[in-house]
Design an enzyme around this catalytic site. Structure first.
Site, PDB file in Angstrom:
ATOM      1  N   SER A   1       0.858  -1.187   0.000  1.00 48.91           N
ATOM      2  CA  SER A   1       0.000   0.000   0.000  1.00 48.91           C
ATOM      3  C   SER A   1       0.886   1.226   0.000  1.00 48.91           C
ATOM      4  O   SER A   1       2.082   1.163   0.338  1.00 48.91           O
ATOM      5  CB  SER A   1      -0.893  -0.007   1.252  1.00 48.91           C
ATOM      6  OG  SER A   1      -1.510   1.254   1.439  1.00 48.91           O
TER       7      SER A   1
ATOM      8  N   TYR B   1      -2.204   0.392  10.908  1.00 48.96           N
ATOM      9  CA  TYR B   1      -2.269  -0.147   9.549  1.00 48.96           C
ATOM     10  C   TYR B   1      -0.957   0.093   8.816  1.00 48.96           C
ATOM     11  O   TYR B   1      -0.395  -0.803   8.175  1.00 48.96           O
ATOM     12  CB  TYR B   1      -3.426   0.502   8.799  1.00 48.96           C
ATOM     13  CG  TYR B   1      -3.585   0.043   7.368  1.00 48.96           C
ATOM     14  CD1 TYR B   1      -4.054  -1.230   7.079  1.00 48.96           C
ATOM     15  CD2 TYR B   1      -3.282   0.891   6.308  1.00 48.96           C
ATOM     16  CE1 TYR B   1      -4.208  -1.654   5.771  1.00 48.96           C
ATOM     17  CE2 TYR B   1      -3.435   0.480   4.995  1.00 48.96           C
ATOM     18  CZ  TYR B   1      -3.894  -0.788   4.729  1.00 48.96           C
ATOM     19  OH  TYR B   1      -4.042  -1.213   3.433  1.00 48.96           O
TER      20      TYR B   1
END
Length: 290
Positions: free
Chosen positions: A145, A158
């Site tokens: 990501s 995260y």
């Protein structure tokens, strides 16, 4: 998998039903891959099977929970029994919680995020690797990501998991080189999937408590929702990048998907930390309170 050959390749993709798995199915079918999609939710897996049948995609769902050793072992053995080998492993599991990092309660859901993103990936990779090493054939795709490059406010848990995934991929790329097994990072930016809504829903109990960070949450979600609305990148676009990484004879160590990824990548390389902080503060509306 002999890189660059034309034989049908078996792909095991363990995915979150809120993420990119649905979008990559049709592209995989066009590439004539034999694809096994693994996940926890029997309902979502049944929906995926129905879509695959309707679109005539060569795809079979497999029940697999990346947080369970027994479930991973069973799922991987099921695929090996049916296909004989796994040529490509796509590590694509994850969950995102949004909460300020300094609250101790944050790390309870944050630990869950780490179990799925990092330890879940490690568990599945360890289960698949022996048959790849023995055959000296195969490759691994890691779905990372933009959060593996930069860390936005409220994204500490995260982003920590994604930074760990990047480090794991970099290590595996060296460790598996002697066996001829490429490890490839796929790094999207904002892509319209269900993970954003899921993050907001899962984080709602923490957001609603308010407190000194309430305005930060509000501005963060406004910024993220606006970026998602502007994004024209689809899960299918990401799937095409993944398909290239699967089929090319000499894959790159990492592939970006969106223009935002490349902007942040080059900014991180060229700018000082203070300049990057300024960009992120403006983007997410982080201001000093009076």
């Amino acid at each position: 998998m002999k890189t660059g050959d034309s034989t049908k390749k078996t792909v095991l993709d363990h995915w979150s039903d809120r993420r990119l798995g649905k979008g990559s199915g049709p592209v995989a079918g066009e590439a004539r891959l034999s694809r096994f999609c693994a996940g926890r939710s029997s309902e979502k897996l049944a929906q995926l099977d129905a879509v695959a049948r309707a679109k005539k995609v060569l795809l079979e769902s497999v029940a697999l929970d990346v947080c369970s050793d027994d479930s991973v072992r069973s799922g991987v053995n099921h695929v090996l029994a049916k296909a004989g080998a796994i040529d490509v492993l796509v590590n694509n599991a994850g969950v995102n919680y949004t909460a300020r990092s300094r609250r101790s309660q944050q790390w309870r859901p944050g630990a869950h995020s780490s179990r799925r993103i990092f330890f879940g990936v490690l568990r599945v990779t360890r289960a698949v690797l022996p048959q790849m090493r023995e055959r000296r054939s195969g490759r691994i795709l890691m779905m990372s990501s933009i959060s593996g490059l930069i860390t936005a406010p409220t994204q500490g848990a995260y982003s920590s998991s994604k930074h760990a995934l990047e480090a794991l991929s970099n290590a595996l790329r060296m460790e598996l080189y002697p066996f001829g097994l490429p490890v490839v990072l796929i790094e999207p930016g904002y892509i319209v999937t269900g993970i954003g809504k899921a993050a907001a829903d899962l984080s709602k109990p923490y957001v609603e408590k308010g407190g000194p960070y309430a305005s930060l949450y509000e501005r963060f979600f406004i910024s993220v929702n606006a970026a998602r609305e502007r994004s024209r990148t689809t899960p299918e676009d990401c799937a095409r990048v993944m398909l290239h990484a699967i089929e090319t004879a000499r894959p790159k160590p990492r592939y970006g998907v969106t223009s935002l990824y490349y902007f942040m990548k080059w900014s991180k390389w060229l700018l000082t930390d203070s300049a990057m902080d300024g960009i992120l503060r403006r983007r997410f509306g982080v201001v000093r309170e009076n």
